[in-house]
Design an enzyme around this catalytic site. Structure first.
Site, PDB file in Angstrom:
ATOM      1  N   LYS A 135      96.452  25.888  32.062  1.00 32.94           N
ATOM      2  CA  LYS A 135      95.508  25.649  32.613  1.00 32.94           C
ATOM      3  C   LYS A 135      94.556  24.776  31.073  1.00 32.94           C
ATOM      4  O   LYS A 135      95.001  25.300  30.012  1.00 32.94           O
ATOM      5  CB  LYS A 135      93.973  25.620  32.705  1.00 32.94           C
ATOM      6  CG  LYS A 135      92.576  25.051  33.327  1.00 32.94           C
ATOM      7  CD  LYS A 135      91.819  26.576  34.026  1.00 32.94           C
ATOM      8  CE  LYS A 135      90.643  25.778  34.286  1.00 32.94           C
ATOM      9  NZ  LYS A 135      89.575  27.109  35.024  1.00 32.94           N
ATOM     10  N   LEU A 193      84.081  21.701  34.549  1.00 36.91           N
ATOM     11  CA  LEU A 193      84.969  23.032  34.982  1.00 36.91           C
ATOM     12  C   LEU A 193      84.354  24.026  36.115  1.00 36.91           C
ATOM     13  O   LEU A 193      84.646  24.597  36.767  1.00 36.91           O
ATOM     14  CB  LEU A 193      84.742  24.484  33.965  1.00 36.91           C
ATOM     15  CG  LEU A 193      85.252  24.542  32.727  1.00 36.91           C
ATOM     16  CD1 LEU A 193      85.579  25.625  32.308  1.00 36.91           C
ATOM     17  CD2 LEU A 193      87.167  23.534  32.972  1.00 36.91           C
ATOM     18  N   SER A 219      88.640  25.257  39.631  1.00 36.12           N
ATOM     19  CA  SER A 219      88.995  23.928  38.425  1.00 36.12           C
ATOM     20  C   SER A 219      90.382  24.438  37.808  1.00 36.12           C
ATOM     21  O   SER A 219      90.080  23.611  37.529  1.00 36.12           O
ATOM     22  CB  SER A 219      87.930  24.345  37.239  1.00 36.12           C
ATOM     23  OG  SER A 219      87.940  25.630  37.225  1.00 36.12           O
ATOM     24  N   ILE A 240      85.340  31.432  37.323  1.00 41.67           N
ATOM     25  CA  ILE A 240      84.287  31.842  36.871  1.00 41.67           C
ATOM     26  C   ILE A 240      83.324  32.018  38.417  1.00 41.67           C
ATOM     27  O   ILE A 240      82.406  32.479  38.891  1.00 41.67           O
ATOM     28  CB  ILE A 240      83.559  30.885  35.764  1.00 41.67           C
ATOM     29  CG1 ILE A 240      82.184  32.390  35.242  1.00 41.67           C
ATOM     30  CG2 ILE A 240      82.630  30.172  36.765  1.00 41.67           C
ATOM     31  CD1 ILE A 240      81.169  31.214  34.599  1.00 41.67           C
ATOM     32  N   GLY A 242      85.222  30.937  41.282  1.00 44.05           N
ATOM     33  CA  GLY A 242      86.913  30.404  42.763  1.00 44.05           C
ATOM     34  C   GLY A 242      87.511  29.863  42.402  1.00 44.05           C
ATOM     35  O   GLY A 242      88.582  29.825  43.043  1.00 44.05           O
ATOM     36  N   SER A 243      87.672  29.601  40.686  1.00 38.96           N
ATOM     37  CA  SER A 243      88.483  28.658  40.011  1.00 38.96           C
ATOM     38  C   SER A 243      89.781  29.081  39.702  1.00 38.96           C
ATOM     39  O   SER A 243      91.055  27.776  39.648  1.00 38.96           O
ATOM     40  CB  SER A 243      87.681  28.809  38.608  1.00 38.96           C
ATOM     41  OG  SER A 243      86.875  27.550  38.946  1.00 38.96           O
TER      42      SER A 243
END
Length: 589
Positions: A135, A193, A219, A240, A242-243
């Protein structure tokens, strides 16, 4: 003399062009190819037609299988790296899922690994030759980290010391390289994000490869899309709110969200990095559940706590993993001590769409058929956790976000204009009051969990099954409720996501008449009205499995068992113990 400063639009366009320019000419698609991909609803199998048989076989393998074949000498590191670089290049052209391409660097790295293997007869480490995508928060030397901000183009430090641009490397990047991994691309993410979709002013929007009417999530959305397209089998993301879980569920893959401080976040770019009451955590996404296990085992073997004082010194606990894995046979059927799992049908704020409810029932039926126990889960109202957690994400009034926007003059994307309008930050007393509310909620949830042992069997619930979102991969702009994932971040619990099935418009119909859904509130009403079986048809449906703090080994073992039980029932063909997921869903039970 005044120096002309290019507009943010110009800088973004130049960045897009520079990424495409790094794709070798032989891998570039024609306008006709691009138009064909754009016209298709499902493009998950589109990349394979441009790969030779050997490359197609490589990218269709799972992470553990690739490692095994590299160790046996069946694959060379260069052969594997070239296959994934080509697949990622095609995936980006049709899926808009990459921020950075550094294929040349990856291929040179692969050649060096092959030389090591030839000279020593041994692999360089447990991830020898495995391509891993990142990422675009993780720093790689010599490569931009924009984190979706135009003002970060040309560096990897934002407003930090310009003299260090492109010299900083995230600790986990260093660890992956020390383990023998090949890093080759960085994936797209949303501006700020803090958004459940993937959209920014540099590349625009990344859509869902399974159904291009829908979002890939966020994200870590580029990671999910790239893996759905066959351009990666293992990637590193962050979570943070659900990313790593949202993109996994939306794209039909697996993910692991560890407890913060289990893995190193040192020298990783972040939004509002001073907010550490509810920390972001490094996590993994993979096309197989064994890929997650491989990544966690390998990373912890480097003892990251020796270099990052924020990491808790907990090595991979084989005893815990083996204990829970022994609770079922290879087909997921219960052994001497069945699992006891709670199931959250709704958070009582926003009810799930029909495909999500069906997915939960499929999991319950598979586990029950396998001899495990499933009980209803009714914890303290999750709306409280959602409110507290969201307040912390916005506690600085958007000042960090706007400082990064101001570097280029770019605006907030329209989706975020209202949410992150610049405001005064919270005062200390309000911040402390919210902290106490969060701690009280954690304690109440803990007490509820412990109370499950007082039921007839005197066995405490091992883990909880719950939705990732109230919908499958969402219609862009209609993600109204993130509490299903945020509550887990507030409590810093461990969580894994597994795929279950896909939306079927002939089954997942809108209930009518006496069975018609009665919305609980305005948000629930908007979410329900957004459901259209025709639009959602073909979207993956996943669930999250949740354990308590620092129970990563436990939740991985349980994820393997649940996946095996689902596969045994024929719910999601191929999704067993590390098998590749780019196969056709089987009939629903």
């Amino acid at each position: 003399m005044r120096v002309h400063k290019p507009s943010w639009q110009t800088r973004a366009a130049e960045k897009r062009a520079s990424v495409l320019a790094r794709i070798p000419e032989g891998w570039k698609l024609t306008p006709e190819d691009l138009a064909k991909a754009k016209s298709q609803r499902d493009i998950t199998g589109f990349v394979q037609q441009y790969l030779g048989a050997a490359d197609a076989s490589i990218v269709a393998s799972n992470a553990s299988d690739i490692i095994s074949r590299l160790k046996d000498g069946e694959f060379s590191a260069l052969q594997v790296a070239a296959a994934f670089c080509k697949a990622a290049a095609i995936a980006h052209q049709i899926g808009n899922c990459l921020h950075e391409i550094f294929f040349d660097q990856a291929l040179e790295r692969a050649k060096a690994l092959d030389s090591h293997f030839k000279e020593t007869g041994t692999t360089y480490g447990p991830l020898h030759g495995l391509p891993i995508s990142l990422k675009d928060q993780f720093h790689v030397k010599g490569v931009d980290t924009t984190m979706g901000y135009v003002g970060w183009i040309g560096s990897n430090l934002g407003i930090k010391d310009p003299s260090q641009a492109h010299k900083v490397e995230s600790q986990i990047t260093t660890e992956l390289l020390a383990l023998g991994a090949v890093l080759y691309c960085k994936t797209s993410l949303p501006q700020t994000l803090l958004f459940g979709e993937t959209k920014n002013n540099i590349i625009g929007q990344t859509l869902n490869p399974h159904n291009q009417n829908l979002s890939c999530g966020g994200s870590s959305g580029g990671e999910g899309a790239l893996q759905a397209l066959g351009g990666s089998v293992l990637g590193v993301g962050t979570d943070i709110g659900g990313s790593v879980r949202i993109p996994a569920a939306f794209n039909g893959i697996f993910s692991l969200k560890p407890t913060p401080e289990r893995l190193s976040y040192r020298d990783v770019a972040n939004t509002n990095p001073g907010q550490n009451t509810y920390r972001s955590t490094v996590g993994f996404l993979s096309t197989s559940v064994t890929g997650l296990e491989l990544a966690l085992r390998a990373t912890l073997s480097t003892e990251p706590w020796l270099r990052d004082p924020a990491v808790v010194p907990i090595p991979f606990r084989e005893k815990v993993f083996d204990e829970y894995r022994s609770r079922a046979k290879m087909d997921g059927s219960a052994s001497s001590k069945p699992l006891k799992l709670g199931i959250l049908w709704t958070d009582r704020s926003v009810g799930p769409h029909p495909p999500i409810s069906r997915g939960l029932r499929l999991v319950m039926n598979a586990l029950t058929a396998a001899g495990h126990k499933v009980v209803d889960w009714d914890p303290p109202l999750q709306a409280t956790a959602k409110r507290v957690h969201l307040a912390f994400l916005k506690a600085d009034g958007g000042h960090d976000i706007h400082s990064n926007l101001d570097l280029s003059g770019e605006p907030l994307i329209p989706d975020l204009e209202a949410t992150f309008k610049l405001k005064p930050p919270f005062d200390l007393l309000k911040y402390q009051g919210l902290t106490l509310e969060g701690l009280e909620y954690e304690a109440a949830y803990c007490d509820y969990w412990n109370s499950t042992a007082s039921q007839d069997d005197n066995q405490i619930v091992d883990a909880v099954i719950m939705p990732v979102a109230p919908h499958a991969a969402v219609i862009p702009g209609k993600y109204y409720h993130t509490a299903y994932t945020e509550v887990i971040n507030l409590m810093n619990y461990s969580a894994a996501v597994i795929p279950v099935t896909k939306v079927d418009k002939s089954i997942d119909v809108v209930p009518e008449g006496d069975d018609a859904y009665e919305p609980l509130n305005d948000v629930d009403k908007r979410n329900w009205e957004a459901y259209d079986p025709e639009i959602y048809d073909g979207a993956p449906v996943g669930v999250q499995l949740v354990a308590r703090k620092f129970e990563e080994e436990k939740i991985l073992a349980i994820a393997e068992i649940v996946t095996a039980a689902l596969t045994q029932m024929g719910t999601y063909s191929g999704a067993i113990l590390g098998a590749n997921l780019r196969s056709t869903p089987g009939p629903d039970a």
